[in-house]
Design an enzyme around this catalytic site. Sequence first.
Site, PDB file in Angstrom:
ATOM      1  N   LYS A 261      43.239  48.088 -10.074  1.00 15.52           N
ATOM      2  CA  LYS A 261      43.921  47.115  -9.397  1.00 15.52           C
ATOM      3  C   LYS A 261      44.951  46.805 -10.723  1.00 15.52           C
ATOM      4  O   LYS A 261      44.475  46.106 -11.692  1.00 15.52           O
ATOM      5  CB  LYS A 261      43.373  45.751  -9.104  1.00 15.52           C
ATOM      6  CG  LYS A 261      44.257  44.955  -8.641  1.00 15.52           C
ATOM      7  CD  LYS A 261      44.030  43.466  -8.361  1.00 15.52           C
ATOM      8  CE  LYS A 261      44.426  42.677  -9.359  1.00 15.52           C
ATOM      9  NZ  LYS A 261      45.895  42.265  -9.630  1.00 15.52           N
TER      10      LYS A 261
ATOM     11  N   GLU B 103      37.646  42.801 -21.787  1.00 14.07           N
ATOM     12  CA  GLU B 103      38.383  42.874 -23.061  1.00 14.07           C
ATOM     13  C   GLU B 103      39.406  41.739 -22.870  1.00 14.07           C
ATOM     14  O   GLU B 103      40.130  41.720 -21.834  1.00 14.07           O
ATOM     15  CB  GLU B 103      39.339  44.144 -23.327  1.00 14.07           C
ATOM     16  CG  GLU B 103      38.647  45.484 -23.102  1.00 14.07           C
ATOM     17  CD  GLU B 103      38.113  45.679 -24.784  1.00 14.07           C
ATOM     18  OE1 GLU B 103      38.307  44.902 -25.671  1.00 14.07           O
ATOM     19  OE2 GLU B 103      37.603  46.681 -24.950  1.00 14.07           O
TER      20      GLU B 103
ATOM     21  N   CYS C  25      47.273  41.087 -27.061  1.00 13.13           N
ATOM     22  CA  CYS C  25      45.969  40.234 -27.053  1.00 13.13           C
ATOM     23  C   CYS C  25      45.572  40.263 -28.490  1.00 13.13           C
ATOM     24  O   CYS C  25      45.004  39.160 -28.804  1.00 13.13           O
ATOM     25  CB  CYS C  25      44.801  41.068 -26.173  1.00 13.13           C
ATOM     26  SG  CYS C  25      44.976  42.839 -26.650  1.00 13.13           S
TER      27      CYS C  25
ATOM     28  N   GLU D 142      45.724  30.792 -27.168  1.00 15.49           N
ATOM     29  CA  GLU D 142      46.319  31.844 -27.095  1.00 15.49           C
ATOM     30  C   GLU D 142      47.733  31.520 -26.430  1.00 15.49           C
ATOM     31  O   GLU D 142      47.524  31.295 -25.433  1.00 15.49           O
ATOM     32  CB  GLU D 142      45.885  32.924 -26.368  1.00 15.49           C
ATOM     33  CG  GLU D 142      46.424  34.342 -26.337  1.00 15.49           C
ATOM     34  CD  GLU D 142      45.673  35.397 -25.530  1.00 15.49           C
ATOM     35  OE1 GLU D 142      44.887  35.191 -24.451  1.00 15.49           O
ATOM     36  OE2 GLU D 142      45.461  36.550 -26.005  1.00 15.49           O
TER      37      GLU D 142
HETATM   38  P1  TAP Z   1      44.563  37.495 -16.265  1.00  9.68           P
HETATM   39  O1  TAP Z   1      45.218  36.446 -15.580  1.00  9.68           O
HETATM   40  O2  TAP Z   1      43.045  37.227 -16.630  1.00  9.68           O
HETATM   41  O3  TAP Z   1      44.716  38.770 -15.157  1.00  9.68           O
HETATM   42  C1  TAP Z   1      44.363  39.952 -15.368  1.00  9.68           C
HETATM   43  C2  TAP Z   1      43.935  40.692 -14.177  1.00  9.68           C
HETATM   44  O4  TAP Z   1      42.882  40.123 -13.305  1.00  9.68           O
HETATM   45  C3  TAP Z   1      45.275  40.764 -13.450  1.00  9.68           C
HETATM   46  O5  TAP Z   1      45.192  41.947 -12.411  1.00  9.68           O
HETATM   47  C4  TAP Z   1      44.785  39.687 -12.340  1.00  9.68           C
HETATM   48  O6  TAP Z   1      45.550  39.757 -11.148  1.00  9.68           O
HETATM   49  C5  TAP Z   1      43.346  39.912 -12.054  1.00  9.68           C
HETATM   50  N1  TAP Z   1      42.737  38.684 -11.677  1.00  9.68           N
HETATM   51  C6  TAP Z   1      42.854  37.329 -11.520  1.00  9.68           C
HETATM   52  N2  TAP Z   1      41.910  36.557 -10.956  1.00  9.68           N
HETATM   53  C7  TAP Z   1      40.866  37.466 -10.988  1.00  9.68           C
HETATM   54  C8  TAP Z   1      39.475  37.390 -10.344  1.00  9.68           C
HETATM   55  N3  TAP Z   1      39.022  36.286 -10.030  1.00  9.68           N
HETATM   56  N4  TAP Z   1      38.780  38.185 -10.146  1.00  9.68           N
HETATM   57  C9  TAP Z   1      39.288  39.500 -10.477  1.00  9.68           C
HETATM   58  N5  TAP Z   1      40.342  39.598 -11.042  1.00  9.68           N
HETATM   59  C10 TAP Z   1      41.155  38.648 -11.187  1.00  9.68           C
HETATM   60  O7  TAP Z   1      45.215  37.965 -17.586  1.00  9.68           O
HETATM   61  P2  TAP Z   1      46.835  38.168 -17.574  1.00  9.68           P
HETATM   62  O8  TAP Z   1      47.700  37.052 -17.693  1.00  9.68           O
HETATM   63  O9  TAP Z   1      47.393  39.405 -16.746  1.00  9.68           O
HETATM   64  O10 TAP Z   1      46.895  39.035 -19.140  1.00  9.68           O
HETATM   65  C11 TAP Z   1      46.674  38.204 -20.127  1.00  9.68           C
HETATM   66  C12 TAP Z   1      45.747  38.274 -21.025  1.00  9.68           C
HETATM   67  O11 TAP Z   1      44.954  39.572 -21.170  1.00  9.68           O
HETATM   68  C13 TAP Z   1      45.674  37.449 -22.251  1.00  9.68           C
HETATM   69  O12 TAP Z   1      44.466  36.590 -22.497  1.00  9.68           O
HETATM   70  C14 TAP Z   1      45.255  38.761 -23.220  1.00  9.68           C
HETATM   71  O13 TAP Z   1      44.979  38.403 -24.415  1.00  9.68           O
HETATM   72  C15 TAP Z   1      44.578  39.641 -22.442  1.00  9.68           C
HETATM   73  N6  TAP Z   1      44.474  40.993 -22.882  1.00  9.68           N
HETATM   74  C16 TAP Z   1      43.398  41.496 -23.756  1.00  9.68           C
HETATM   75  C17 TAP Z   1      43.292  42.783 -23.991  1.00  9.68           C
HETATM   76  C18 TAP Z   1      42.204  43.132 -24.608  1.00  9.68           C
HETATM   77  S1  TAP Z   1      42.067  44.810 -25.025  1.00  9.68           S
HETATM   78  N7  TAP Z   1      41.113  42.519 -25.228  1.00  9.68           N
HETATM   79  C19 TAP Z   1      44.493  43.625 -23.969  1.00  9.68           C
HETATM   80  C20 TAP Z   1      45.537  42.989 -22.957  1.00  9.68           C
HETATM   81  C21 TAP Z   1      45.731  41.837 -22.756  1.00  9.68           C
HETATM   82  P3  TAP Z   1      46.919  38.841 -11.174  1.00  9.68           P
HETATM   83  O14 TAP Z   1      47.893  39.447 -12.131  1.00  9.68           O
HETATM   84  O15 TAP Z   1      47.539  38.907  -9.691  1.00  9.68           O
HETATM   85  O16 TAP Z   1      46.649  37.595 -11.398  1.00  9.68           O
END
Ligand code: TAP
Length: 477
Positions: free
Chosen positions: A181, A255, A289, A386
């Site tokens: 997804k 992650e 991240c 963050e």
């Molecule tokens: P999230 O809001 O956590 O969303 C990540 C993914 O999870 C999206 O596809 C989201 O869908 C989905 N999601 C949301 N609620 C869910 C649930 N209850 N169950 C399962 N899936 C769910 O993060 P983001 O804002 O997209 O990304 C930013 C974050 O990613 C930051 O904290 C960043 O540090 C972290 N990140 C970490 C890494 C590594 S390698 N550690 C790399 C890149 C990013 P929607 O998009 O529709 O909400």
Amino acid sequence: MNFEYAPAPESRAIVDIKPSYGLFIDGEFVDGHGHSFKTVNPATEETLAEIAEADDADVDRAVKAARKAFRGWSRMPGKERAKYLFRIARIIQERSRELAVLESIDNGKPIKESRDVDVPIVAAHFFYHAGWADKLEHAGLGANPQPHGVAGQVIPWNFPLLMLAWKIAPALACGNTVVLKPAETTPLTALLFAEICQQADLPPGVVNIVTGAGGTGQALVSHPDVDKVAFTGSTDVGKAIARAIAGTDKKATLELGGKAANILFDDAPIDQAVEGIVSGIFFNQGHVCCAGSRLLLQESVADEVMAKLKRRMGTLRIGDPLDKNTDIGAINSAEQLARIRALAEIGEDEGAERWSPPCELPSSGFWFPPTVFTGVSQAHRIAREEIFGPVLSVLTFRTPAEAVEKANNTPYGLSAGVWTEKGSRILFMADRLKAGVVWANTFNKFDPASPFGGYKESGYGREGGRQGLASYLKAGA
Ligand code: TAP
């Protein structure tokens, strides 16, 4: 629609964005049962396409397709699976301009980054894992390691295609099948990747893409027939997923977020370090991240570094992501922009000093100027949370021990950077920093052969390298 974007003639007509997209299940694009949502260009706020939102029944269809495909895929000799991965890697290279332009349009990142960083590393990831597919008995997991089965993979919006590659390439190399997804705001390159799977003649059901928001992700990770969950995203959602799968025998890698310290000692090559600081926090608008979002400066050089840093920030070009000269593109969504603005205001309210170079922001779209806060203390929220945007918090230190203490004073533990001429100091710091990755005299360097992952609230499990394969294999006899 054929996407026309005035300032960058070379990118005209490279991508063909359809008015609407279905889900990719069992090798075909199919309609979803649920609603649809729009994906917008964050640089213009224009709607790009209507995207199907997968509901529970759609997720179930996709998991069933992956289960059906697992039997054949997992029993296929590794060298045959490798051929598919090599083919996908080559098609990614052939279609790299199209992928880069589409990524920049849907995400907002500068084309020079999607073209020169994201897409080449994506291809490298498939090449690297293609090489492993027939050598898994050398992964250090016994003579006959076995895949888990169906992997449910959920990824964020900051590196849509790269996070897809980090997830899909090792899963497939190890013989798992996948339901992935993408994030709600950046589904387009994952859907183009689905076309690439068709073009590569990948057997139906081996890769399935279900678009949607958080509810779709929740349905996927909670599906009883998903054996392995791989998630990249925020720490809060990571915790929710860990709770959702608690008490099951699903394997998981998480992650999550980060608040990396980029630590500069007084003997560091200052000009080179300033470049590292700038790319450490402003690369990809700071939506990284492992961004070096806390700069720790040794007191004796703090003034000199700040003067050079501000001068360099004044040369950064912010604007149209498809312009090859752009350094800082658009913020990915209105929600993310609101979050960055709120935290920056909190930084000011808490007494830190805010500075941005004079720069004109485009009138439509989501934009935030490169920003630095000085006079930041460890208790400030901008030093602890963050921000995930182009905002740098600067703290100072006197001794290496103090630098270690400040760097580790965070719930996260994903990455860190050290700038010094002394090799012994690099080793001293690397030994003590609680971070999954420590860069020395560089920052934000990635390689498919290097494991990446965090400590503490940055999650668990590793992606990349031999260690990354372990997440997709059961140890064999
Ligand atoms: P999230 O809001 O956590 O969303 C990540 C993914 O999870 C999206 O596809 C989201 O869908 C989905 N999601 C949301 N609620 C869910 C649930 N209850 N169950 C399962 N899936 C769910 O993060 P983001 O804002 O997209 O990304 C930013 C974050 O990613 C930051 O904290 C960043 O540090 C972290 N990140 C970490 C890494 C590594 S390698 N550690 C790399 C890149 C990013 P929607 O998009 O529709 O909400």
